[in-house]
Design a protein around this motif. Sequence first.
Motif, PDB file in Angstrom:
ATOM      1  N   HIS A  83      40.317  40.189  38.652  1.00 23.13           N
ATOM      2  CA  HIS A  83      39.895  41.393  37.937  1.00 23.13           C
ATOM      3  C   HIS A  83      38.969  42.271  38.775  1.00 23.13           C
ATOM      4  O   HIS A  83      39.024  43.500  38.670  1.00 23.13           O
ATOM      5  CB  HIS A  83      39.225  40.992  36.623  1.00 23.13           C
ATOM      6  CG  HIS A  83      38.897  42.176  35.772  1.00 23.13           C
ATOM      7  ND1 HIS A  83      39.868  43.055  35.320  1.00 23.13           N
ATOM      8  CD2 HIS A  83      37.718  42.663  35.323  1.00 23.13           C
ATOM      9  CE1 HIS A  83      39.293  44.014  34.619  1.00 23.13           C
ATOM     10  NE2 HIS A  83      37.997  43.817  34.603  1.00 23.13           N
ATOM     11  N   ASP A  84      38.133  41.662  39.611  1.00 25.40           N
ATOM     12  CA  ASP A  84      37.204  42.464  40.437  1.00 25.40           C
ATOM     13  C   ASP A  84      37.961  43.434  41.346  1.00 25.40           C
ATOM     14  O   ASP A  84      37.483  44.529  41.624  1.00 25.40           O
ATOM     15  CB  ASP A  84      36.325  41.554  41.307  1.00 25.40           C
ATOM     16  CG  ASP A  84      35.210  40.927  40.484  1.00 25.40           C
ATOM     17  OD1 ASP A  84      35.010  41.385  39.338  1.00 25.40           O
ATOM     18  OD2 ASP A  84      34.567  39.986  40.977  1.00 25.40           O
ATOM     19  N   GLY A 125      33.368  41.045  33.473  1.00 30.05           N
ATOM     20  CA  GLY A 125      34.709  41.629  33.469  1.00 30.05           C
ATOM     21  C   GLY A 125      35.389  41.721  32.119  1.00 30.05           C
ATOM     22  O   GLY A 125      36.601  41.483  32.026  1.00 30.05           O
ATOM     23  N   CYS A 164      48.243  40.396  33.949  1.00 28.22           N
ATOM     24  CA  CYS A 164      47.165  40.756  33.021  1.00 28.22           C
ATOM     25  C   CYS A 164      46.314  39.540  32.663  1.00 28.22           C
ATOM     26  O   CYS A 164      45.100  39.661  32.496  1.00 28.22           O
ATOM     27  CB  CYS A 164      47.742  41.398  31.763  1.00 28.22           C
ATOM     28  SG  CYS A 164      48.524  42.981  32.107  1.00 28.22           S
ATOM     29  N   GLY A 187      43.674  39.277  34.851  1.00 30.74           N
ATOM     30  CA  GLY A 187      42.768  40.437  34.865  1.00 30.74           C
ATOM     31  C   GLY A 187      43.250  41.591  35.725  1.00 30.74           C
ATOM     32  O   GLY A 187      42.457  42.426  36.147  1.00 30.74           O
ATOM     33  N   CYS A 188      44.572  41.635  36.006  1.00 32.23           N
ATOM     34  CA  CYS A 188      45.120  42.679  36.886  1.00 32.23           C
ATOM     35  C   CYS A 188      46.175  43.541  36.187  1.00 32.23           C
ATOM     36  O   CYS A 188      47.349  43.551  36.597  1.00 32.23           O
ATOM     37  CB  CYS A 188      45.752  42.049  38.122  1.00 32.23           C
ATOM     38  SG  CYS A 188      44.632  41.080  39.114  1.00 32.23           S
ATOM     39  N   TYR A 247      43.605  36.533  28.976  1.00 34.00           N
ATOM     40  CA  TYR A 247      42.470  36.656  29.908  1.00 34.00           C
ATOM     41  C   TYR A 247      41.151  36.571  29.130  1.00 34.00           C
ATOM     42  O   TYR A 247      40.230  35.834  29.504  1.00 34.00           O
ATOM     43  CB  TYR A 247      42.601  37.995  30.645  1.00 34.00           C
ATOM     44  CG  TYR A 247      41.395  38.428  31.444  1.00 34.00           C
ATOM     45  CD1 TYR A 247      41.201  37.975  32.745  1.00 34.00           C
ATOM     46  CD2 TYR A 247      40.458  39.310  30.893  1.00 34.00           C
ATOM     47  CE1 TYR A 247      40.100  38.394  33.477  1.00 34.00           C
ATOM     48  CE2 TYR A 247      39.351  39.726  31.619  1.00 34.00           C
ATOM     49  CZ  TYR A 247      39.181  39.267  32.908  1.00 34.00           C
ATOM     50  OH  TYR A 247      38.087  39.676  33.638  1.00 34.00           O
ATOM     51  N   ILE A 266      46.273  40.458  28.565  1.00 35.57           N
ATOM     52  CA  ILE A 266      44.837  40.766  28.463  1.00 35.57           C
ATOM     53  C   ILE A 266      44.195  39.859  27.410  1.00 35.57           C
ATOM     54  O   ILE A 266      43.070  39.371  27.586  1.00 35.57           O
ATOM     55  CB  ILE A 266      44.616  42.261  28.123  1.00 35.57           C
ATOM     56  CG1 ILE A 266      45.132  43.147  29.264  1.00 35.57           C
ATOM     57  CG2 ILE A 266      43.135  42.548  27.865  1.00 35.57           C
ATOM     58  CD1 ILE A 266      45.121  44.647  28.967  1.00 35.57           C
ATOM     59  N   LEU A 316      37.457  46.427  30.031  1.00 32.81           N
ATOM     60  CA  LEU A 316      38.855  46.416  29.587  1.00 32.81           C
ATOM     61  C   LEU A 316      39.043  47.054  28.213  1.00 32.81           C
ATOM     62  O   LEU A 316      40.175  47.182  27.728  1.00 32.81           O
ATOM     63  CB  LEU A 316      39.365  44.969  29.544  1.00 32.81           C
ATOM     64  CG  LEU A 316      39.795  44.380  30.891  1.00 32.81           C
ATOM     65  CD1 LEU A 316      39.976  42.874  30.787  1.00 32.81           C
ATOM     66  CD2 LEU A 316      41.097  45.028  31.368  1.00 32.81           C
TER      67      LEU A 316
END
Length: 384
Positions: free
Chosen positions: A25-26, A348, A77, A80-81, A256, A253, A352
């Motif tokens: 995600h970062d 993180g 997802c 986190g992408c 996540y 998501i 979102l």
Amino acid sequence: MNFDESEEHTMLREAVSTLASKYGHDYILNKARSNQRATELWDDLGRHGYLGVNVAEEYGGGGMGISELAIVLEELCAEGCPLMLMVVSPAICATLIGLFGSRTQKDQWLPGFATGEVKMAFAITEPDAGSNSHRITTTATRDGDEYRISGAKYYISGVDEADALLLIARTSVSPDSGRARLSMFIVPTDAAGLTWDQISVEIVAAERQYTVFFDDVVIPAGNLVGDENKGLQQVFAGLNPERIMIAAMANGIARYAINKATSYANSRQVWDVPIGAHQGLAHPLAKAKIECDLARLMTQKAAWLYDNNREAGEAANMAKFAAAEACLACLDQSVQIHGGNGFATEYGLADLWGLARLLRTAPVSREMVLNYVAEHSLGLPKSY
Ligand SMILES: Cc1cc2nc3c(=O)[nH]c(=O)nc-3n(C[C@H](O)[C@H](O)[C@H](O)COP(=O)(O)OP(=O)(O)OC[C@H]3O[C@@H](n4cnc5c(N)ncnc54)[C@H](O)[C@@H]3O)c2cc1C
């Protein structure tokens, strides 16, 4: 009925998850905050063939379907992408060109979709038309061997990084209903007269949103996709993949958020037990997990129906609705479980929120899904 996931699907899931976890995600957060694109991740996915799993093998794709493309996006997802362009480019544009494109158009574009080297934006929404596509005023007028296009579209994701736009424009008006008759066109993003302005939105994503202006843009008549004036019926064929992909994004998501929530709830202790032992925190998360799993089942059903050439509209709408609501519930409870840390950048989660909330509104709003189900599934009268 068999609910076992195939070995092929499990392997695809694991491979994409492994690739995405190297970015995390970062990576997306840094790209979004510095106004950059997720080029490395996109190219990596493309090199492995994951962006073209649904493109026919004869064009270099995986020869599979939306089920597999949805797996790719869900796993991204879940790490986190989220990549909005995956919904637009391979799911909508590649599907529509694959279904309705001429041989020349397929030869030109599908190999690039198969490798991810081609990115295509999708442009239907207009400021004055909104959910009512019959009111579209962007017009394409036939002029000999060309079309001349004038008008504007808004909220067009990723046009800045796209090679072309798949445009829905008015080509005539029905004399009976007065409604616009629409057609689909491929418009290269370097066409003269095509410009765009960024719309500032509170969504943290690696793609940006634009108002796109067509000032007498001239394209060859050969860029018409499918039949003139049949654009709306044709576009509907791309909307079910879009809804299934949005559902997959929401499900990923949600997973996540749940993973983050369970890990924090098991380790954080402020009294004598981990906070996950408090039912005030555990029950809403358990409820959100149930909603997420139900949404995943409906998403898989919708994708299966679509890939097997069955009527998928009802299931795709229901999946999109359920997944968007479950995603918001999971993210909200995950933020709650994190206490003040739910708002810290390093956890993180809060960043979102804009994207997760968007999924209730776009590409088809919660209300328009409910309209669909009320009318088509329940046989109730149309209100509009
Ligand atoms: C970040 C982002 C990315 C996007 N990307 C793209 C893209 O790449 N390409 C593209 O073409 N578009 C894109 N869109 C546009 C998106 O698909 C639309 O915003 C969405 O379809 C809703 O249309 P609208 O904004 O015009 O809302 P409107 O149609 O104006 O609706 C406003 C509200 O009224 C409600 N409403 C409208 N009609 C009814 C009715 N009959 N019954 C009940 N309620 C109703 C809606 O549900 C909504 O809540 C994007 C939007 C955003 C915000």
